[in-house]
Design a protein around this motif. Structure first.
Motif, PDB file in Angstrom:
ATOM      1  N   LYS B 231       0.828  -1.055   0.161  1.00 29.28           N
ATOM      2  CA  LYS B 231       0.031   0.127   0.075  1.00 29.28           C
ATOM      3  C   LYS B 231       0.789   1.475   0.019  1.00 29.28           C
ATOM      4  O   LYS B 231       0.568   2.206  -0.832  1.00 29.28           O
ATOM      5  N   GLY B 232       2.061   1.432   0.763  1.00 29.96           N
ATOM      6  CA  GLY B 232       2.758   2.071   0.908  1.00 29.96           C
ATOM      7  C   GLY B 232       3.452   2.763  -0.437  1.00 29.96           C
ATOM      8  O   GLY B 232       3.688   3.873  -0.908  1.00 29.96           O
ATOM      9  N   THR B 233       3.842   1.520  -1.087  1.00 29.75           N
ATOM     10  CA  THR B 233       4.833   1.501  -2.289  1.00 29.75           C
ATOM     11  C   THR B 233       3.755   2.331  -3.289  1.00 29.75           C
ATOM     12  O   THR B 233       4.128   3.270  -4.060  1.00 29.75           O
ATOM     13  N   GLU B 235       1.080   3.895  -3.041  1.00 23.59           N
ATOM     14  CA  GLU B 235       0.601   5.381  -2.383  1.00 23.59           C
ATOM     15  C   GLU B 235       1.721   6.385  -3.144  1.00 23.59           C
ATOM     16  O   GLU B 235       1.384   7.250  -3.686  1.00 23.59           O
ATOM     17  N   ALA B 236       2.995   5.937  -2.858  1.00 23.42           N
ATOM     18  CA  ALA B 236       3.785   6.957  -3.170  1.00 23.42           C
ATOM     19  C   ALA B 236       3.990   7.177  -4.967  1.00 23.42           C
ATOM     20  O   ALA B 236       3.964   8.057  -5.248  1.00 23.42           O
TER      21      ALA B 236
END
Ligand SMILES: [Zn+2]
Lengths: 809, 348
Positions: B231-233, B235-236
């Protein structure tokens, strides 16, 4: 599948709008959208026809009086052939809105007052194909008493709000209302409640008229039948009919409807046969004999001539001797169809191999509700229950005298799946830190039984969730019910890695940038081309690679050159008056060696330039592209490859579709790396393009060649000395050869040779040309003397005279 | 007339002449005529012999001053004339700066390649290798190794161009996953790779389908990667491509080679989530598919799925470019009309 809120309410409480539900279900499990039916329709009520008389001025109209629940009955003129007294019908009152903006107003029909319209189902928005056959050409007649004045849309279920769930193939457990209720229930933390199906015990007899034999047991794990005697086939009750047409299923009769209803309720397809039409009282499930024929409703509705499906031996059929009852899991046949005359019924509840059903349905173009479910799987723990339910419904609606026991052709024990996992690992994979309690609670919401032993969790999955088999499946269930929106994003940690392009990609990026710097636009073409294009520029003389089953002839062969694509780009643009074109592409070509199937994929870079490279303007004159412009681009490109080799340009007339006198093969270190040339005039004409020059270079070869090892040298401090040389030479001698000879003989101080003049024509000996060269000498370490230069210059001249018979001018 | 008066007269007329001069040549002539050896001042000073000795120094000083004053007047006028001359020249040299330039064109990178490169560079910054893979691939890598055995329904969704019964035009850049996983040396650190490239489907070309298009597959395999990392990847990534204010959301989905699988939506960059035509009034736009590598996929590459986990995602540069630049017809990317191509000059 569309989930009716009214139906869903039988299993779980529903308190949200379909919009809210669709959104929540989408985020938790299955992509869903809200559906509102009968929007914009109004003033439709149930009416009771209390009298009917022929219209005095018409031979097909009738004058009816209809009780619409108001103080007095209203008069309506009706033209439907099936209208009769004492019918309960759909009435559109004065001012009613019907689909497609139609409005009903009171008025006179041939002099007789008419205060509304008695409607057919199709007139209020039900597509004709889902309307019961009996009402196709007329008004709809309710099968039972409905209070006059009741909202007709509600009575017909047409105003049901629904949630349309667009399932992924792994979630076929929701292709039945009960499974869907489990899913939606888990989303809202509501456990569904069901009434267990049951049969009137008093009617059950333990004899059976039938025998069943499953020949292909591998493809048929379950096959159960029951028979019902002395049924009265007729119309189904309204509650069942409305649920069917809301599922886009046409009500037929109370046997076939019950079978379809159970398919929607349980997700388990049920097949019904007329027992008396079986040619033998022995049902087999077997592979078809090649050439056997089979007719089904599924394929004979639209096309009268194509009523027969020709089967082959891969097809699995349900048969009674030679009589084909149905294509297993795909379609029931018409030979033992249940009709209004049917007395004795056979109901089948079975499981068929998904892949076999999928292939058969594809093969015969017979995909339908049943095959859709079998291909994705059904709950083999519910096969028997679904049969009980279907039997119950047929009995309730068609009153059997006797019901047989379940006759088992084959049955496979339905075992719940047991999955072992670790709370810590589940958390680890999610990137969360949920307590064991929270996770256990989610399993409970899903109806899974879970046991916890420290970190170990053992989850027993009911058979209705046959998609679940491994710990990763548990992870998905936990995280989706927990809510992805509650997951905070992080970036992977761990050992540092050096990212980047491969050295070859870096190399091709560099080449690409040079061409961009030369003002060329980058294009992207298809790798698949037609036969002619593949042949037009097979310069590498490779074997063609061809698709087994192309969609069109235009995209059938893998490209062996980038040139045909670029030529298409020039043609496309010039046809649209984009006349000055300079484009390139960097992509792969496919080179297949003799005797192998797999082509090598080789990176190439190629360009095409057509039209002017300088435009007519207020201060410049236009200039058309020529060979030397393109050669300049290619040379600059090659100089940036940093390759430690000389690039030679060898004239060639061997490349078909290029100009035989304006084409050069480019050689480095003895190997061919590409070519530059003008398109052959015939080829240009064929493509309706202007004079076009192209080049193509093998990037892989260039990448593989040895690179210069650059060691810095200080810029020379001593002045250079130059000499001009004018010669007369036979016109066939290439300048390249002369320059090479000058370098070979010019000594170590000769650093540069430029050509400043080429002349042929008037005042020049026939078949000769005059060439002018500018030679530059320099000694990086000392001042050169004229004497030294003169000596070297003499050697150069002598050699040219000897080798090329030149005349020094 | 006394010598004194004579010199004063000469000064007055010399200065006057200098002031009246209109051309530089006149001033040069004036200088030579007045101040030269044959000029009137020199001539006048020859009368010095008639001047009493005691008056001579005074006359000498006066003569020098007269010369200096005339010189100054000439120079002043000279400067003035020069200024006028330059001004005139500048005036004459004035051009119309609105006339068109002499073109010095830099070519335009194809918009799909600009889009791909932008995403590649984003991931390179995060330590990902770029590995392009093969366009002609074995059934084994394109399907079997992705947990899509023969007869799997997912093969229907991807109608495939076969070359032989075992060789095909890859239908997805995920086909590179198996090759990347089996060749990676995990003792040297995690596998972090993106695979951009061309893929092929047996589709009719129309406004939203093309038999050839691009994909970028991303894969990280390590001992410690999770859904949160996915999710973080992403999102970025979405913030990099669609703007810093973007949010993403995951919806459960199904791909045979990931478990769990998700579809990823990005908050609408057009309306900011309010709802508009582009996001079909939902505030969200579906942009890619992703998930945790299915344990079978890891195990088939010899990776212990109880120790290692993977995040995988796949996105379509055509879709990204269509969304970002409002391209309505996928075929435009492959027609290569230069007017279409050149409008993307410098967007990335
Ligand atoms: Zn929007």
């Amino acid at each position: 599948m569309k989930i009716s809120v009214n139906w869903l309410k039988e299993y779980i409480p529903v308190t949200h709008t379909v919009e809210e539900m669709a959104n929540k279900i989408s985020l938790t499990g299955i992509e869903s959208s809200p559906v509102h039916n009968a929007e914009g329709l109004d003033k439709l009520v149930v009416g009771h026809i209390t009298s009917i008389a022929p219209h005095p001025d018409s031979d097909h109209l009738n004058i009816t009086t209809v009780d619409v629940g108001e103080d007095s009955d209203i008069q309506i003129v009706c033209g439907a052939p099936n209208v009769a007294n004492d019918q309960y019908v759909i009435v559109a009152l004065h001012g009613a809105h019907l689909p497609e903006g139609k409005r009903i107003k009171k008025g006179k029909i041939r002099g007789q007052e008419s205060n509304g319209m008695i409607c057919g189902l199709d007139e209020i928005g039900v597509p004709t194909k889902y309307v019961p056959e009996a009402y196709h050409n007329g008004i709809y007649v309710f099968p039972e008493v409905v209070a006059p004045g009741t909202d007709a849309l509600t009575a017909l279920g047409l105003d049901d709000d629904m949630v349309d769930m667009d399932i992924t193939p792994n979630r076929a457990d929701t292709l039945g209302m009960r499974g869907a209720a489990w899913e939606i229930g888990a989303t809202y933390d509501e456990k569904p409640e069901y009434t267990a199906p049951s049969i009137d015990e008093s009617k059950i007899i333990d004899s059976n008229d039938l025998t069943v034999d499953i020949e292909n047991k591998e493809l048929v794990p379950d096959f159960l039948v029951r028979t019902l005697k002395d049924v009265t086939v007729g119309e189904s009750p309204l509650w069942m009919q409305r649920r069917l047409w809301n599922q886009n299923i046409q009500p037929v009769n109370n046997v076939i409807d019950a079978a379809n209803y159970v398919m929607i309720e349980f997700g388990q397809p049920i097949q019904a046969y007329d027992l008396d039409k079986l040619e033998e009282k022995h049902i087999t499930v077997r592979n078809a004999k090649s050439g056997e024929k089979f007719s089904t409703e599924l394929n004979n509705q639209d096309d009268e001539e194509n009523t027969n499906t020709i089967l082959n031996k891969n097809d699995l059929v349900v048969a009674a001797g030679d009589q084909i009852l149905g294509l297993a899991g795909v379609a029931g046949g018409i030979s033992a169809r249940v009709t209004n005359e049917t007395k004795n019924v056979v109901l089948e509840s079975a499981v068929y191999d998904g892949a076999a059903v999928r292939k058969a349905a594809q093969r015969h173009d017979l995909r339908g509700d049943a095959s859709n479910r079998f291909e994705k799987g059904v709950d083999n723990g519910a096969v028997s229950d679904a049969l009980v339910r279907a039997t119950q419904l047929v009995d309730e609606n068609a009153q059997a005298s006797e019901i047989s026991d379940e006759l088992v052709g084959i049955a496979t024990e339905a075992k719940p799946t047991v999955i072992k996992g670790k709370i810590s690992h589940i958390n680890h994979l999610m990137g969360l830190d949920l307590s064991a309690e929270e996770i256990m609670n989610i399993f409970d919401r899903l109806g899974f039984t879970a046991e916890l032993d420290n970190d170990d969790v053992t989850v027993t999955i009911p058979t209705r969730r046959w998609d679940m088999s491994i710990e990763a499946d548990l992870v998905e269930e936990v995280i989706r019910i927990y809510g992805y929106e509650n997951l905070k994003g992080t970036l992977p940690t761990g050992m540092e890695t050096a990212g980047g392009y491969s050295p070859k990609r870096e190399f091709s990026n560099k080449l690409r940038n040079i061409l961009l710097g030369q003002g060329m636009n980058e294009v992207t073409n298809f790798s698949l081309m037609n036969k002619k294009e593949a042949e037009d520029f097979n310069v590498i003389n490779t074997n063609y690679t061809k698709l087994l089953h192309p969609m069109t002839e235009d995209h059938e062969y893998l490209r062996t050159s980038l040139i045909p694509g670029l030529v298409n780009n020039v043609a496309y643009n010039q046809a649209r008056n984009n006349n000055d074109i300079s484009v390139f592409e960097q992509a792969r070509i496919f080179d297949r060696a003799d005797g192998v199937d797999r082509p090598k994929e080789i990176e190439y870079i190629a360009g095409a330039i057509s039209g002017n490279i300088a435009l007519d303007s207020w201060n410049t004159q236009s200039k058309q592209v020529d060979f030397y412009d393109v050669k300049g681009i290619v040379e600059e490109l090659l100089s940036f490859t940093n390759i430690d080799a000389n690039f030679e340009y060898h004239a060639t007339n061997k490349i078909s579709n290029l100009h035989p006198g304006q084409t050069a093969e480019i050689i480095a270190d003895g190997q061919s790396i590409g070519f530059i040339g003008k398109l052959h005039p015939d080829y240009q004409k064929e493509h309706s393009i202007d004079e076009t020059f192209v080049f193509e270079l093998n990037v892989d070869t260039l990448f593989g060649m040895e690179k210069r090892n650059v060691q810095a040298k200080t810029a020379p401090k001593y002045p250079s000395i130059s000499r001009d040389l004018a010669i007369l030479v036979n016109k066939d001698i290439e300048s390249g050869a002369i320059v090479k000879d000058i370098f070979d003989n010019g000594g170590k101080y000769l650093i540069d040779v430029n050509i400043f003049d080429v002349y042929q024509g008037v005042n020049i000996k026939a078949n000769h040309k005059s060439l002018g060269y500018h030679l530059v000498f320099q000694n990086p370490e000392d001042t050169l003397t004229d004497d030294t230069v003169e000596k070297a210059f003499d050697v150069v001249k002598d050699s040219l005279v000897q080798k090329f018979n030149v005349e020094i001018r | 007339m006394s010598l004194n008066d004579k010199l004063k007269d000469l000064r007055a007329s010399g200065i006057d002449d200098a002031k009246r001069a209109e051309r530089i040549q006149e001033l040069n002539d004036l200088r030579v005529n007045l101040l030269g050896k044959k000029g009137p001042i020199t001539k006048a000073l020859r009368g010095m012999k008639d001047v009493p000795v005691e008056e001579r120094p005074e006359i000498g000083t006066l003569a020098n001053n007269v010369k200096k004053d005339i010189q100054a007047a000439i120079e002043e006028k000279m400067e003035e004339l020069n200024r006028k001359l330059v001004a005139k020249k500048l005036e004459e040299e004035t051009i119309d700066v609105t006339l068109p330039a002499q073109p010095r064109k830099y070519g335009t990178r194809h918009i799909l390649n600009q889009t791909i490169e932008d995403i590649e560079e984003f991931f390179i910054g995060l330590g990902y290798r770029v590995d392009a893979g093969h366009e002609v691939e074995e059934d084994h890598y394109n399907f079997e190794r992705l947990n899509i055995p023969q007869n799997h329904p997912a093969r229907d969704m991807q109608d495939t161009f076969y070359l032989t019964d075992q060789l095909l035009m890859r239908t997805q850049t995920s086909a590179q996953e198996g090759r990347d996983m089996e060749s990676h040396d995990f003792s040297k650190g995690p596998l972090k790779v993106i695979s951009p490239g061309v893929v092929y489907r047996r589709d009719d070309d129309d406004a939203t389908h093309s038999h050839q298009f691009h994909q970028i597959e991303g894969l990280v395999v390590d001992k410690n990667v999770s859904m949160a990392d996915l999710k973080g990847t992403l999102e970025a990534l979405c913030r990099h491509v669609f703007g810093a204010d973007r949010e993403i959301r995951f919806r459960p989905s199904y791909f045979p080679f990931t478990e769990p699988s998700v579809e990823v939506d990005v908050s609408c960059f057009n309306c900011g989530g309010e709802g508009c035509r582009i996001c079909k009034y939902t505030g969200w736009i579906e942009v890619l598919g992703a998930g945790l590598s299915h344990p079978n996929v890891l195990e088939m590459s010899g990776i212990d799925s109880t120790v290692y986990s993977g995040i995988a995602f796949g996105l379509g540069p055509e879709r990204f470019a269509m969304l970002k630049y409002g391209v309505n017809d996928i075929r435009d990317f492959y027609l290569n009309d230069v007017r279409f191509l050149e409008q993307f000059k410098g967007v990335n």
